[in-house]
Scaffold this active site. Structure first.
Site, PDB file in Angstrom:
ATOM      1  N   GLY A  40       2.772  -1.194   4.310  1.00 40.56           N
ATOM      2  CA  GLY A  40       2.782   0.239   4.059  1.00 40.56           C
ATOM      3  C   GLY A  40       4.157   0.745   3.680  1.00 40.56           C
ATOM      4  O   GLY A  40       4.631   0.549   2.564  1.00 40.56           O
ATOM      5  N   GLY A  41       4.840   1.383   4.619  1.00 38.68           N
ATOM      6  CA  GLY A  41       6.106   2.038   4.326  1.00 38.68           C
ATOM      7  C   GLY A  41       7.154   1.150   3.685  1.00 38.68           C
ATOM      8  O   GLY A  41       7.894   1.587   2.788  1.00 38.68           O
ATOM      9  N   ASN A  51       0.864  -1.177   0.000  1.00 36.90           N
ATOM     10  CA  ASN A  51       0.000   0.000   0.000  1.00 36.90           C
ATOM     11  C   ASN A  51       0.905   1.233   0.000  1.00 36.90           C
ATOM     12  O   ASN A  51       1.486   1.582   1.026  1.00 36.90           O
ATOM     13  CB  ASN A  51      -0.902  -0.018   1.240  1.00 36.90           C
ATOM     14  CG  ASN A  51      -1.741   1.245   1.372  1.00 36.90           C
ATOM     15  OD1 ASN A  51      -1.848   2.039   0.451  1.00 36.90           O
ATOM     16  ND2 ASN A  51      -2.337   1.423   2.543  1.00 36.90           N
ATOM     17  N   TRP A  52       1.032   1.852  -1.159  1.00 37.84           N
ATOM     18  CA  TRP A  52       1.932   2.990  -1.278  1.00 37.84           C
ATOM     19  C   TRP A  52       1.415   4.232  -0.562  1.00 37.84           C
ATOM     20  O   TRP A  52       2.153   5.208  -0.394  1.00 37.84           O
ATOM     21  CB  TRP A  52       2.166   3.338  -2.754  1.00 37.84           C
ATOM     22  CG  TRP A  52       2.968   2.339  -3.512  1.00 37.84           C
ATOM     23  CD1 TRP A  52       3.433   1.127  -3.076  1.00 37.84           C
ATOM     24  CD2 TRP A  52       3.398   2.457  -4.879  1.00 37.84           C
ATOM     25  NE1 TRP A  52       4.116   0.477  -4.077  1.00 37.84           N
ATOM     26  CE2 TRP A  52       4.110   1.279  -5.202  1.00 37.84           C
ATOM     27  CE3 TRP A  52       3.238   3.430  -5.854  1.00 37.84           C
ATOM     28  CZ2 TRP A  52       4.667   1.060  -6.463  1.00 37.84           C
ATOM     29  CZ3 TRP A  52       3.788   3.218  -7.116  1.00 37.84           C
ATOM     30  CH2 TRP A  52       4.502   2.046  -7.403  1.00 37.84           C
ATOM     31  N   GLU A  64      -5.283  -5.145  10.637  1.00 34.09           N
ATOM     32  CA  GLU A  64      -4.278  -4.108  10.846  1.00 34.09           C
ATOM     33  C   GLU A  64      -4.579  -3.400  12.160  1.00 34.09           C
ATOM     34  O   GLU A  64      -5.458  -2.535  12.211  1.00 34.09           O
ATOM     35  CB  GLU A  64      -4.259  -3.123   9.684  1.00 34.09           C
ATOM     36  CG  GLU A  64      -5.644  -2.736   9.131  1.00 34.09           C
ATOM     37  CD  GLU A  64      -5.605  -1.465   8.314  1.00 34.09           C
ATOM     38  OE1 GLU A  64      -4.618  -1.232   7.624  1.00 34.09           O
ATOM     39  OE2 GLU A  64      -6.579  -0.696   8.400  1.00 34.09           O
ATOM     40  N   GLU A 119      -7.051   4.412   7.978  1.00 35.91           N
ATOM     41  CA  GLU A 119      -6.897   5.845   7.709  1.00 35.91           C
ATOM     42  C   GLU A 119      -8.151   6.418   7.063  1.00 35.91           C
ATOM     43  O   GLU A 119      -8.516   7.571   7.306  1.00 35.91           O
ATOM     44  CB  GLU A 119      -5.654   6.077   6.842  1.00 35.91           C
ATOM     45  CG  GLU A 119      -4.364   5.811   7.611  1.00 35.91           C
ATOM     46  CD  GLU A 119      -3.146   5.555   6.752  1.00 35.91           C
ATOM     47  OE1 GLU A 119      -2.078   5.295   7.324  1.00 35.91           O
ATOM     48  OE2 GLU A 119      -3.267   5.608   5.508  1.00 35.91           O
ATOM     49  N   HIS A 175      -9.629   0.884   4.952  1.00 32.60           N
ATOM     50  CA  HIS A 175      -8.355   1.073   5.643  1.00 32.60           C
ATOM     51  C   HIS A 175      -8.578   1.985   6.850  1.00 32.60           C
ATOM     52  O   HIS A 175      -9.407   2.896   6.820  1.00 32.60           O
ATOM     53  CB  HIS A 175      -7.320   1.692   4.705  1.00 32.60           C
ATOM     54  CG  HIS A 175      -5.936   1.685   5.249  1.00 32.60           C
ATOM     55  ND1 HIS A 175      -5.485   2.642   6.137  1.00 32.60           N
ATOM     56  CD2 HIS A 175      -4.888   0.831   5.066  1.00 32.60           C
ATOM     57  CE1 HIS A 175      -4.231   2.384   6.467  1.00 32.60           C
ATOM     58  NE2 HIS A 175      -3.842   1.287   5.828  1.00 32.60           N
ATOM     59  N   SER A 181       3.400  -2.112  10.383  1.00 34.74           N
ATOM     60  CA  SER A 181       4.861  -2.020  10.543  1.00 34.74           C
ATOM     61  C   SER A 181       5.574  -3.334  10.252  1.00 34.74           C
ATOM     62  O   SER A 181       6.532  -3.710  10.929  1.00 34.74           O
ATOM     63  CB  SER A 181       5.217  -1.503  11.953  1.00 34.74           C
ATOM     64  OG  SER A 181       4.716  -0.196  12.147  1.00 34.74           O
TER      65      SER A 181
END
Length: 248
Positions: free
Chosen positions: A230-231, A9-10, A164, A94, A92, A209
């Site tokens: 993610g990151g 997930n960019w 998540e 967010e 998600h 993470s």
């Protein structure tokens, strides 16, 4: 046996140049390994062109529940299909926390995605406060029930669930493998109570993470079937290592 699947997930990251370098690195390294990248809407055309014919699929990070119309700023399922998308993230944390998406709206988006032939990656998970209050299972159950009530449990045979824990997203904190496994087992057990066959085949990803250093110990858990990353999905070496850990 269930397959394991890693999806990147960019989020709101990237540029044409950065994306080109990232895709050029991961495409040959993951040859033969099924993976997914979910990218910002403006880059779907670039990813479509770069990854066509490879083992890496692509998708979007959100979608409208509406098919078309006067909905300024929204993107429909048919638009995603124009760019070869196979997957779309729905719900998600967010989107839920920053943009107020309700369980009911997430269910609408899930249904729209499936009706169009897209595979929704349905995100569920609790906040730190909810975990500390001991209501993790109640929160996850509520989020799942909203979808099951609308779409039916058998719809999950055409979906992916991503657990998540909100407190572990982008914080550097990660649920221990045992903590993650416990919630994954709860999810599978809840689905099994309704349809054992669907539960047995359901891919349940872990997100929060995940990185190369902890991927292997997460992926060996019996109910963790890959990751929503993610990151680390923005770093070629990290994403490649995570995908290879899942593929083992």
């Amino acid at each position: 046996m269930r397959k394991k699947l890693v999806a990147g997930n960019w989020k709101m990251h990237g540029s044409l140049a950065e994306n080109a370098a990232l895709l050029a690195a991961i495409k040959p390294a993951l040859s033969g390994i099924e993976a997914v990248v979910c990218v910002p809407f403006p880059y779907l055309a670039q990813v479509h062109a770069a990854l066509a014919g490879s083992s890496i699929a692509w998708g979007a990070q959100n979608v409208s529940e509406q098919a078309k119309g006067a909905f300024t700023g929204e993107v429909s399922t048919s638009m995603l299909l124009d760019f070869g998308c196979r997957y779309v993230i729905v719900g998600h944390s967010e989107r839920r926390s920053l943009y107020g998406e309700s369980d009911e709206l997430v269910a609408d988006k899930y249904m729209a995605a499936q009706a169009a032939g897209l595979t929704p990656i349905l995100c569920v998970g609790e906040s730190l406060e909810e975990r500390e209050c001991g209501v993790t299972e109640a929160v996850v159950a509520r989020q799942l029930d909203a979808v099951i009530k609308r779409a039916g449990v058998t719809s999950l045979s055409r979906a992916i669930v991503a657990y998540e824990p909100v407190w572990a997203i982008g914080t550097g904190k990660t649920a221990t493998p045992e903590q993650a496994q416990a919630v994954h087992a709860f999810i599978r057990g809840k689905i099994a109570a309704l349809d054992a066959g669907v539960a047995d085949q359901l891919i349940i990803q872990y997100g929060g993470s995940v990185k190369a250093a902890n991927a292997a110990e997460l992926m060996v858990q019996p109910d963790i079937d890959g990751g929503l990353i993610g990151g680390a999905s923005l770093l070629a070496d990290e994403f490649i290592a995570i995908c290879r850990a899942a593929a083992k």
